[in-house]
Design a protein around this motif. Structure first.
Motif, mmCIF file in Angstrom:
data_model
loop_
_atom_site.group_PDB
_atom_site.id
_atom_site.type_symbol
_atom_site.label_atom_id
_atom_site.label_comp_id
_atom_site.label_asym_id
_atom_site.label_seq_id
_atom_site.Cartn_x
_atom_site.Cartn_y
_atom_site.Cartn_z
ATOM 1 N N GLY A 108 0.811 -1.207 0.000
ATOM 2 C CA GLY A 108 0.000 0.000 0.000
ATOM 3 C C GLY A 108 0.845 1.257 0.000
ATOM 4 N N ALA A 109 0.425 2.250 -0.803
ATOM 5 C CA ALA A 109 1.072 3.569 -0.803
ATOM 6 C C ALA A 109 0.319 4.461 0.164
ATOM 7 C CB ALA A 109 1.047 4.170 -2.207
ATOM 8 N N ASN A 110 1.033 4.969 1.171
ATOM 9 C CA ASN A 110 0.429 5.814 2.204
ATOM 10 C C ASN A 110 0.801 7.271 1.945
ATOM 11 O OD1 ASN A 110 -0.555 3.480 3.619
ATOM 12 N ND2 ASN A 110 1.510 3.194 4.421
ATOM 13 N N TYR A 111 -0.159 8.028 1.453
ATOM 14 C CA TYR A 111 0.107 9.410 1.063
ATOM 15 C C TYR A 111 0.434 10.283 2.265
ATOM 16 C CZ TYR A 111 -0.529 13.929 -1.252
ATOM 17 O OH TYR A 111 -0.330 15.200 -1.748
ATOM 18 N N GLU A 112 -0.369 10.211 3.305
ATOM 19 C CA GLU A 112 -0.204 11.125 4.441
ATOM 20 C C GLU A 112 1.107 10.871 5.192
ATOM 21 O OE1 GLU A 112 -1.943 13.720 5.095
ATOM 22 O OE2 GLU A 112 -3.428 13.338 3.534
ATOM 23 N N SER A 113 1.461 9.619 5.402
ATOM 24 C CA SER A 113 2.671 9.302 6.174
ATOM 25 C C SER A 113 3.898 9.135 5.288
ATOM 26 C CB SER A 113 2.445 8.039 7.009
ATOM 27 O OG SER A 113 2.021 6.962 6.202
ATOM 28 N N GLY A 114 3.744 9.245 3.978
ATOM 29 C CA GLY A 114 4.891 9.129 3.081
ATOM 30 C C GLY A 114 5.590 7.790 3.191
ATOM 31 N N SER A 115 4.805 6.708 3.165
ATOM 32 C CA SER A 115 5.375 5.393 3.425
ATOM 33 C C SER A 115 4.739 4.319 2.551
ATOM 34 C CB SER A 115 5.202 5.031 4.904
ATOM 35 O OG SER A 115 3.825 4.986 5.257
ATOM 36 N N ILE A 116 5.344 3.126 2.616
ATOM 37 C CA ILE A 116 4.844 1.954 1.886
ATOM 38 C C ILE A 116 4.612 0.851 2.908
ATOM 39 C CG2 ILE A 116 5.287 0.302 0.025
ATOM 40 C CD1 ILE A 116 7.542 2.362 -0.843
ATOM 41 N N ALA A 133 7.069 -1.351 7.475
ATOM 42 C CA ALA A 133 6.811 -0.266 6.534
ATOM 43 C C ALA A 133 8.125 0.434 6.175
ATOM 44 C CB ALA A 133 5.831 0.735 7.130
ATOM 45 N N VAL A 134 8.162 0.995 4.973
ATOM 46 C CA VAL A 134 9.315 1.754 4.494
ATOM 47 C C VAL A 134 8.911 3.222 4.398
ATOM 48 C CG1 VAL A 134 10.863 2.142 2.546
ATOM 49 C CG2 VAL A 134 10.312 -0.198 3.258
ATOM 50 N N HIS A 135 9.699 4.122 4.985
ATOM 51 C CA HIS A 135 9.362 5.541 5.021
ATOM 52 C C HIS A 135 10.274 6.365 4.117
ATOM 53 C CE1 HIS A 135 7.450 4.114 8.746
ATOM 54 N NE2 HIS A 135 6.611 5.120 8.576
ATOM 55 N N HIS A 136 9.677 7.375 3.482
ATOM 56 C CA HIS A 136 10.439 8.352 2.715
ATOM 57 C C HIS A 136 10.610 9.622 3.541
ATOM 58 C CE1 HIS A 136 9.388 6.577 -1.525
ATOM 59 N NE2 HIS A 136 10.013 5.715 -0.736
ATOM 60 N N GLU A 137 11.672 10.338 3.269
ATOM 61 C CA GLU A 137 11.925 11.627 3.913
ATOM 62 C C GLU A 137 12.253 12.652 2.845
ATOM 63 O OE1 GLU A 137 11.525 12.097 7.068
ATOM 64 O OE2 GLU A 137 11.354 9.996 7.717
ATOM 65 N N GLY A 138 11.945 13.925 3.148
ATOM 66 C CA GLY A 138 12.332 14.993 2.238
ATOM 67 C C GLY A 138 11.188 15.925 1.907
ATOM 68 N N SER A 139 11.455 16.846 0.997
ATOM 69 C CA SER A 139 10.476 17.833 0.555
ATOM 70 C C SER A 139 10.907 18.312 -0.824
ATOM 71 C CB SER A 139 10.401 19.002 1.536
ATOM 72 O OG SER A 139 11.671 19.640 1.640
ATOM 73 N N SER A 140 10.106 19.226 -1.407
ATOM 74 C CA SER A 140 10.491 19.765 -2.709
ATOM 75 C C SER A 140 9.936 21.169 -2.886
ATOM 76 C CB SER A 140 10.039 18.826 -3.841
ATOM 77 O OG SER A 140 10.696 19.156 -5.057
ATOM 78 N N VAL A 162 11.095 -5.607 -8.657
ATOM 79 C CA VAL A 162 11.362 -4.217 -8.300
ATOM 80 C C VAL A 162 10.047 -3.453 -8.195
ATOM 81 C CG1 VAL A 162 12.435 -2.060 -9.046
ATOM 82 C CG2 VAL A 162 13.642 -4.225 -9.353
ATOM 83 N N LEU A 163 9.825 -2.855 -7.035
ATOM 84 C CA LEU A 163 8.629 -2.047 -6.797
ATOM 85 C C LEU A 163 8.985 -0.574 -6.991
ATOM 86 C CD1 LEU A 163 5.625 -2.389 -5.757
ATOM 87 C CD2 LEU A 163 6.507 -1.584 -3.556
ATOM 88 N N ALA A 164 8.286 0.083 -7.908
ATOM 89 C CA ALA A 164 8.493 1.503 -8.175
ATOM 90 C C ALA A 164 7.506 2.309 -7.340
ATOM 91 C CB ALA A 164 8.291 1.803 -9.657
ATOM 92 N N ALA A 165 8.027 3.114 -6.405
ATOM 93 C CA ALA A 165 7.206 3.917 -5.507
ATOM 94 C C ALA A 165 7.263 5.378 -5.952
ATOM 95 C CB ALA A 165 7.692 3.783 -4.069
ATOM 96 N N VAL A 166 6.133 5.900 -6.411
ATOM 97 C CA VAL A 166 6.057 7.262 -6.930
ATOM 98 C C VAL A 166 5.716 8.209 -5.782
ATOM 99 C CG1 VAL A 166 4.921 8.787 -8.584
ATOM 100 C CG2 VAL A 166 5.303 6.373 -9.171
ATOM 101 N N ASP A 167 6.610 9.145 -5.500
ATOM 102 C CA ASP A 167 6.446 10.061 -4.367
ATOM 103 C C ASP A 167 6.230 11.481 -4.868
ATOM 104 O OD1 ASP A 167 6.836 11.718 -2.040
ATOM 105 O OD2 ASP A 167 7.756 9.978 -1.075
ATOM 106 N N LEU A 168 4.999 11.960 -4.719
ATOM 107 C CA LEU A 168 4.649 13.316 -5.163
ATOM 108 C C LEU A 168 5.369 14.375 -4.345
ATOM 109 C CD1 LEU A 168 1.150 14.580 -6.162
ATOM 110 C CD2 LEU A 168 2.454 15.873 -4.477
ATOM 111 N N GLY A 169 5.600 14.099 -3.056
ATOM 112 C CA GLY A 169 6.157 15.112 -2.166
ATOM 113 C C GLY A 169 7.617 15.401 -2.372
ATOM 114 N N ILE A 170 8.396 14.420 -2.849
ATOM 115 C CA ILE A 170 9.844 14.622 -2.990
ATOM 116 C C ILE A 170 10.308 14.539 -4.441
ATOM 117 C CG2 ILE A 170 10.269 13.789 -0.654
ATOM 118 C CD1 ILE A 170 11.233 11.158 -1.828
ATOM 119 N N ASP A 171 9.360 14.515 -5.389
ATOM 120 C CA ASP A 171 9.689 14.496 -6.821
ATOM 121 C C ASP A 171 10.652 13.359 -7.162
ATOM 122 O OD1 ASP A 171 8.131 16.691 -7.713
ATOM 123 O OD2 ASP A 171 9.606 18.089 -6.909
#
Length: 350
Positions: A108-116, A133-140, A162-171
């Protein structure tokens, strides 16, 4: 279904706090060119994204206070029966789900927590436990939409683990290998950077070529990437603007879908409420583009049926779903049918 002129489409929706079922089943009658809702199922709020596979329906339930994925099976009467729910109170905003090819894991892609998130499934499809869960960090660059990570979608690169995780928040698109247990190996094996402020949202993979179409929500464009056989090396080969004329608010690109033969790509755009249709040659290069109205307002999601002759659209802002019959030569719509669906968010053909 005995009547071969009727096609079934499942429609996910935002329930927005209302005490109602959120997954609608509609039938498209080709002879009458009519779309009508026949039932509604589900008790978990906000089933905003649906996908089919392994004889099951998987749902992302978009909640502010936890992550939530569910598995549904079809009962003898056509009703959806929930096989179980998987969630974590430390994550939030599940807006996309992807099942492994063998049907033993659900991501699952978790938009609010920026995680998978990842949950394991039993042989009959019941959730049986979570993996870390795997978390992303950052901003843009965008001052409001990109203050933190926002994982918007996840897709397995065809033919790989390979799982491609598209992150809107960190481009970025983060590329993770899944190990034998299904857990994602950290750090990602590679990362694909998109232009600052572009806000990548959704991926579609060409049915024949090693080619991906990435929709950038904030830039309102679609970028084409070639990737190698390992799924870890990506190269942008083209970028096309999407239709924004007539938008009464920000034009926000939403969802891409390749036709089954790979000769066309459809992309929905909210705000301008248009569907862009790109014609592609045998090598996946764009030859032309036309666009047409989405049949409503806020086309959040689109889906082609397996034959490529029908296009379903979830118009979230006008509370309806629409089915277009497509011209077999041009791919353009030649008829349309509508059904009222409150806060329609996603459409899936069976």
């Amino acid at each position: 279904m005995a009547d071969t002129t009727q096609r079934r489409v499942r429609i996910g929706s935002y329930t927005d706090g209302e005490a109602r079922a959120g997954i609608f089943t509609a039938l498209y009658d080709a002879a009458a060119r009519r779309l009508h809702v026949v039932r509604a199922d589900g008790s978990v709020p906000n089933p905003s994204f649906l996908t089919c596979g392994n004889g099951r329906l998987y749902a992302a339930h978009e909640l502010d206070d936890r992550s939530c994925m569910a598995v549904y099976a079809e009962g003898d009467d056509g009703a959806l029966v929930c096989r179980g729910v998987c969630g974590e109170p430390t994550e939030a905003g599940t807006c996309f789900v992807e099942a492994s090819v063998d049907g033993r894991r659900l991501y699952g892609a978790n938009y609010e927590s920026g995680s998978i998130s990842c949950c394991t499934l039993t042989q009959n499809g019941r959730p049986s436990g979570g993996l870390p869960a795997v978390h992303h960090e950052g901003s843009s660059a965008h001052p409001e939409r990109q203050r933190s990570a926002h994982v918007h979608s996840i897709r397995f690169v065809p033919g790989t683990n390979v799982l491609a995780a598209v992150d809107l928040g960190i481009d970025a698109i983060a590329l993770y290998r899944a190990d034998a247990s299904g857990a994602l190996e950290v750090p990602p094996v590679a990362s694909v950077a998109t232009p600052p402020g572009s806000g990548p949202r959704m991926l579609a993979f060409h049915p024949r070529l090693r080619l991906a179409a990435l929709v950038d929500e904030l830039a309102c464009d679609v970028a084409f990437y070639e990737f190698d056989r390992t799924g870890t090396r990506w190269r942008c080969v083209d970028r096309q603007l999407l239709p924004v004329a007539g938008a009464t608010e920000d034009a926000l690109a939403a969802h891409p879908a390749f036709s089954p033969d790979g000769r066309r790509l459809y992309v929905s755009v909210r705000g301008s409420d248009r569907i862009a249709l790109f014609a592609l040659d045998d090598d996946g290069r764009v030859e032309s583009r036309v666009d047409f109205g989405s049949g409503g307002r806020g086309p959040r999601h689109i889906a082609l049926d397996p034959s490529g002759s029908l296009l379903a659209v979830a118009n979230v802002a006008s509370d309806d779903a629409c089915v277009f019959e497509l011209d077999p030569l041009t791919g353009e719509p030649r008829s349309e049918a509508h059904a009222d669906v409150p806060r329609a968010a996603c459409v899936v053909w069976e």
